[in-house]
Design a protein around this motif. Structure first.
Motif, PDB file in Angstrom:
ATOM      1  N   ARG A 154       0.816  -1.217   0.000  1.00 38.40           N
ATOM      2  CA  ARG A 154       0.000   0.000   0.000  1.00 38.40           C
ATOM      3  C   ARG A 154       0.856   1.276   0.000  1.00 38.40           C
ATOM      4  NH1 ARG A 154      -5.551  -0.891   3.055  1.00 38.40           N
ATOM      5  NH2 ARG A 154      -5.393   1.366   3.113  1.00 38.40           N
ATOM      6  N   LYS A 155       1.864   1.309   0.852  1.00 39.87           N
ATOM      7  CA  LYS A 155       2.702   2.512   0.931  1.00 39.87           C
ATOM      8  C   LYS A 155       3.456   2.766  -0.371  1.00 39.87           C
ATOM      9  CE  LYS A 155       6.492   4.578   3.574  1.00 39.87           C
ATOM     10  NZ  LYS A 155       7.425   4.393   4.724  1.00 39.87           N
ATOM     11  N   ALA A 200      -9.477   2.517  -1.368  1.00 42.91           N
ATOM     12  CA  ALA A 200      -8.533   2.526  -0.249  1.00 42.91           C
ATOM     13  C   ALA A 200      -8.060   3.954   0.027  1.00 42.91           C
ATOM     14  CB  ALA A 200      -7.349   1.623  -0.575  1.00 42.91           C
ATOM     15  N   LEU A 201      -8.649   4.584   1.027  1.00 40.93           N
ATOM     16  CA  LEU A 201      -8.397   6.009   1.249  1.00 40.93           C
ATOM     17  C   LEU A 201      -7.282   6.287   2.239  1.00 40.93           C
ATOM     18  CD1 LEU A 201      -9.334   8.923   0.654  1.00 40.93           C
ATOM     19  CD2 LEU A 201     -10.942   8.686   2.559  1.00 40.93           C
ATOM     20  N   GLY A 202      -7.069   5.419   3.235  1.00 40.48           N
ATOM     21  CA  GLY A 202      -6.152   5.734   4.328  1.00 40.48           C
ATOM     22  C   GLY A 202      -4.765   6.163   3.882  1.00 40.48           C
ATOM     23  N   ASP A 252     -12.724   9.072  -3.826  1.00 44.14           N
ATOM     24  CA  ASP A 252     -12.790   7.828  -3.070  1.00 44.14           C
ATOM     25  C   ASP A 252     -14.232   7.360  -2.932  1.00 44.14           C
ATOM     26  OD1 ASP A 252     -13.298  10.073  -1.099  1.00 44.14           O
ATOM     27  OD2 ASP A 252     -13.676   8.326   0.168  1.00 44.14           O
ATOM     28  N   TRP A 253     -14.386   6.061  -2.777  1.00 43.18           N
ATOM     29  CA  TRP A 253     -15.718   5.509  -2.537  1.00 43.18           C
ATOM     30  C   TRP A 253     -15.814   5.036  -1.095  1.00 43.18           C
ATOM     31  CZ3 TRP A 253     -20.144   5.924  -4.807  1.00 43.18           C
ATOM     32  CH2 TRP A 253     -21.198   5.099  -4.413  1.00 43.18           C
ATOM     33  N   PRO A 254     -16.845   5.521  -0.367  1.00 45.73           N
ATOM     34  CA  PRO A 254     -18.090   6.172  -0.815  1.00 45.73           C
ATOM     35  C   PRO A 254     -18.109   7.691  -0.690  1.00 45.73           C
ATOM     36  CG  PRO A 254     -18.386   5.380   1.415  1.00 45.73           C
ATOM     37  CD  PRO A 254     -16.968   5.047   1.035  1.00 45.73           C
ATOM     38  N   LEU A 271      -6.386   5.398 -11.618  1.00 47.88           N
ATOM     39  CA  LEU A 271      -7.164   4.446 -10.828  1.00 47.88           C
ATOM     40  C   LEU A 271      -6.209   3.617  -9.973  1.00 47.88           C
ATOM     41  CD1 LEU A 271      -9.559   3.005 -13.582  1.00 47.88           C
ATOM     42  CD2 LEU A 271     -10.021   4.912 -12.023  1.00 47.88           C
ATOM     43  N   LEU A 272      -6.591   3.390  -8.739  1.00 50.55           N
ATOM     44  CA  LEU A 272      -5.854   2.489  -7.850  1.00 50.55           C
ATOM     45  C   LEU A 272      -6.837   1.406  -7.424  1.00 50.55           C
ATOM     46  CD1 LEU A 272      -3.286   1.812  -6.205  1.00 50.55           C
ATOM     47  CD2 LEU A 272      -4.230   3.210  -4.354  1.00 50.55           C
ATOM     48  N   LEU A 273      -6.680   0.205  -8.016  1.00 49.29           N
ATOM     49  CA  LEU A 273      -7.675  -0.845  -7.838  1.00 49.29           C
ATOM     50  C   LEU A 273      -7.036  -2.145  -7.372  1.00 49.29           C
ATOM     51  CD1 LEU A 273      -9.780  -0.385 -11.119  1.00 49.29           C
ATOM     52  CD2 LEU A 273     -10.266   0.554  -8.849  1.00 49.29           C
ATOM     53  N   ARG A 274      -7.791  -2.869  -6.566  1.00 44.29           N
ATOM     54  CA  ARG A 274      -7.439  -4.242  -6.267  1.00 44.29           C
ATOM     55  C   ARG A 274      -7.870  -5.107  -7.454  1.00 44.29           C
ATOM     56  NH1 ARG A 274     -10.059  -1.848  -1.861  1.00 44.29           N
ATOM     57  NH2 ARG A 274      -8.779  -1.660   0.034  1.00 44.29           N
TER      58      ARG A 274
END
Length: 223
Positions: A90-91, A111-113, A126-128, A160-163
């Motif tokens: 993530r980092k 993933a907002l954090g 970010d969602w939501p 986009l940052l997606l899993r």
């Protein structure tokens, strides 16, 4: 407390489509208070003070023993989650976006954090919509399309940052990502991370970064 527990339980059961573990933390705290009150009331039925104290002490000791028995496992799991997922996946993904994104560009993700911390100079869809009023507005105006993938398809951020499973879900509704975006980086945890306690419930083992192709238009060019 009992009324709060009943209302919160009904809310999670009937009004929340996807319940993550941390959603129930407030409920768990209140339920512990209610349980303690109930046990104290049961112990109060015993007339002899020594017997009542012994029962209450035994119940508390048993509860604490259950918690203490799990702590070594959870400590080790949290350590490896931090090392093998947070710091290794993530980092770096967010640091890459912070270095690569140009001023005024937008990023779409769930993933907002980490993202909000490292990509702080850019607008995050970010969602939501915890960090973006435009997403909240979208959610209010599109009650039938309340999902990360539907929001991204409509607003079309620059990045986009997606899993992987989020990408797969988006493809079920069309190939708009493949047509308008290119996969530029992948960040994946090492195989050893799969040995973490309850690893199957962790969704952050891998992230893909997509960049909008030149000439396809974007939200940043429209606002």
């Amino acid at each position: 407390p009992v009324m709060f527990a009943a209302i919160f339980t009904a809310y999670l059961t009937f009004a929340v489509p996807h319940v993550f573990g941390w959603y129930a933390a407030p409920l768990s705290v209140v339920l512990m208070l209610v349980a303690a009150y109930g046990l104290d009331s049961v112990a109060g039925i015993i007339g002899k003070p020594r017997a009542r104290t012994a029962l209450a002490t035994g119940l508390v000791a048993a509860y604490l023993a259950l918690m203490a028995g799990m702590l070594p496992l959870t400590f080790n799991a949290e350590k490896h989650i931090q090392q093998d997922i947070e710091n290794a996946v993530r980092k770096p993904a967010c640091e890459y976006l912070a270095r690569t994104m140009e001023p005024g560009q937008t990023l779409g993700c769930e993933a907002l954090g980490h993202t909000a911390y490292y990509v702080v100079r850019h607008q995050i869809l970010d969602w939501p919509g915890l960090a973006n009023r435009r997403v909240v507005q979208y959610s209010r105006e599109n009650r039938g399309g309340r999902s990360l993938e539907a929001m991204l398809e409509t607003l079309r951020p620059d990045w986009l940052l997606l899993r992987p499973f989020e990408y797969a879900r988006a493809r079920k509704n069309g190939d708009w990502i493949d047509q308008d975006y290119e996969l530029v980086r992948q960040f994946k945890a090492l195989d050893c991370a799969h040995d973490i306690l309850l690893a199957s419930r962790n969704i952050d083992f891998e992230f893909w970064v997509f960049k909008r192709k030149t000439g396809t238009g974007s939200l940043s060019s429209a606002v």
